[in-house]
Design a protein around this motif. Structure first.
Motif, PDB file in Angstrom:
ATOM      1  N   VAL A 215      28.338 -20.770  14.728  1.00  0.00           N
ATOM      2  CA  VAL A 215      27.010 -20.141  14.714  1.00  0.00           C
ATOM      3  C   VAL A 215      27.063 -18.759  15.353  1.00  0.00           C
ATOM      4  O   VAL A 215      26.459 -17.796  14.854  1.00  0.00           O
ATOM      5  CB  VAL A 215      25.995 -21.041  15.438  1.00  0.00           C
ATOM      6  CG1 VAL A 215      24.654 -20.322  15.611  1.00  0.00           C
ATOM      7  CG2 VAL A 215      25.794 -22.337  14.671  1.00  0.00           C
ATOM      8  N   VAL A 219      26.111 -15.340  13.375  1.00  0.00           N
ATOM      9  CA  VAL A 219      25.025 -14.482  13.886  1.00  0.00           C
ATOM     10  C   VAL A 219      25.538 -13.074  14.145  1.00  0.00           C
ATOM     11  O   VAL A 219      24.876 -12.077  13.797  1.00  0.00           O
ATOM     12  CB  VAL A 219      24.407 -15.104  15.154  1.00  0.00           C
ATOM     13  CG1 VAL A 219      23.442 -14.113  15.817  1.00  0.00           C
ATOM     14  CG2 VAL A 219      23.676 -16.392  14.813  1.00  0.00           C
ATOM     15  N   CYS A 220      26.715 -12.956  14.751  1.00  0.00           N
ATOM     16  CA  CYS A 220      27.297 -11.627  14.999  1.00  0.00           C
ATOM     17  C   CYS A 220      27.579 -10.900  13.682  1.00  0.00           C
ATOM     18  O   CYS A 220      27.345  -9.688  13.575  1.00  0.00           O
ATOM     19  CB  CYS A 220      28.580 -11.764  15.816  1.00  0.00           C
ATOM     20  SG  CYS A 220      28.323 -12.269  17.527  1.00  0.00           S
ATOM     21  N   LEU A 223      24.245  -9.635  12.370  1.00  0.00           N
ATOM     22  CA  LEU A 223      23.742  -8.488  13.131  1.00  0.00           C
ATOM     23  C   LEU A 223      24.544  -7.231  12.825  1.00  0.00           C
ATOM     24  O   LEU A 223      23.965  -6.135  12.698  1.00  0.00           O
ATOM     25  CB  LEU A 223      23.790  -8.808  14.627  1.00  0.00           C
ATOM     26  CG  LEU A 223      22.837  -9.906  15.111  1.00  0.00           C
ATOM     27  CD1 LEU A 223      23.041 -10.170  16.600  1.00  0.00           C
ATOM     28  CD2 LEU A 223      21.385  -9.515  14.844  1.00  0.00           C
TER      29      LEU A 223
END
Length: 228
Positions: A215, A219-220, A223
């Motif tokens: 996760v 997410v990184c 972004l």
């Protein structure tokens, strides 16, 4: 201590590597490379990892820097740091792929993907993609030995090698096609397209840490791609 990542972590790491190589800044790429180089110290096949880096990764990185920062700028207008950008992108992807290859075997990948309950056909196609190069290399080696036994002098000079490529090309292609047909029949006999639920003798289920790491990497990646 030997590090072993679950396949879902490695897939998320590969996605993160692509995003970092394409959309990340130089500092992000350097941090990613430094992190994976540190992780490589704890790999099971760290000697093979560093051998590939010494014989392929580092020389090609130096060539990219020299070509784009020394040779091409006098011939055409360009930024002097282009070679560094290309070299870092190449290193990010190469080190990530080498980490995946030298961390988990195809059999372990199969055990990990089974726990995700993915379609069996996708699981087998994904695993066969790891074996394509090894299978093609084995076929080429066997055909080369067979042709040498028939009298073809393949390893003399570059001109004879080019001339003798035709006796190698067609046998390698037809052998690869035959092998692919055999594997297709084997997959059908295993009931890949059967809608019934599959049972396996062994699975490799992801831990809580594996899920959190996956996760975090996803997410990184999102972004980085969103705020590039």
């Amino acid at each position: 201590m030997k590090i072993k990542f679950h396949p879902i972590v490695l897939i998320a790491l590969l996605i993160f590597a692509f995003i970092t190589a394409l959309a990340g800044e130089i500092i992000h790429q350097l941090l990613f490379i430094a992190l994976l180089l540190f992780v490589s110290v704890f790999l099971k096949k760290r000697k093979a990892f560093w051998k590939k880096m010494a014989t392929f990764g580092i020389p090609l990185t130096v060539v990219l820097i020299i070509l784009n920062d020394v040779i091409l700028p006098p011939l055409a207008t360009g930024h002097p740091s282009q070679g560094i950008h290309y070299a870092l992108r190449f290193l990010v992807l190469l080190i990530c792929l080498l980490t995946i290859v030298h961390t988990t075997t195809p059999t372990e990948f199969a055990l990990g993907l089974r726990s995700l309950r993915l379609p069996p056909r996708f699981n087998h196609i994904f695993l066969l993609s790891f074996e394509v190069f090894d299978s093609f290399r084995t076929i080429t080696r066997n055909v080369t030995i067979a042709q040498q036994l028939r009298g073809f002098r393949i390893r003399r000079n570059i001109f004879n090698r080019a001339k003798n490529l035709f006796p190698l090309f067609f046998p390698v292609v037809f052998s690869a096609l035959s092998m692919s047909l055999d594997r297709g029949i084997a997959l059908d006999l295993k009931g890949i397209n059967s809608p019934s639920a599959k049972t396996y003798l062994a699975e490799w289920k992801p831990t809580i840490l594996d899920k959190l790491t996956t996760v975090f990497l996803i997410v990184c990646s999102f972004l980085f791609f969103l705020f590039r």
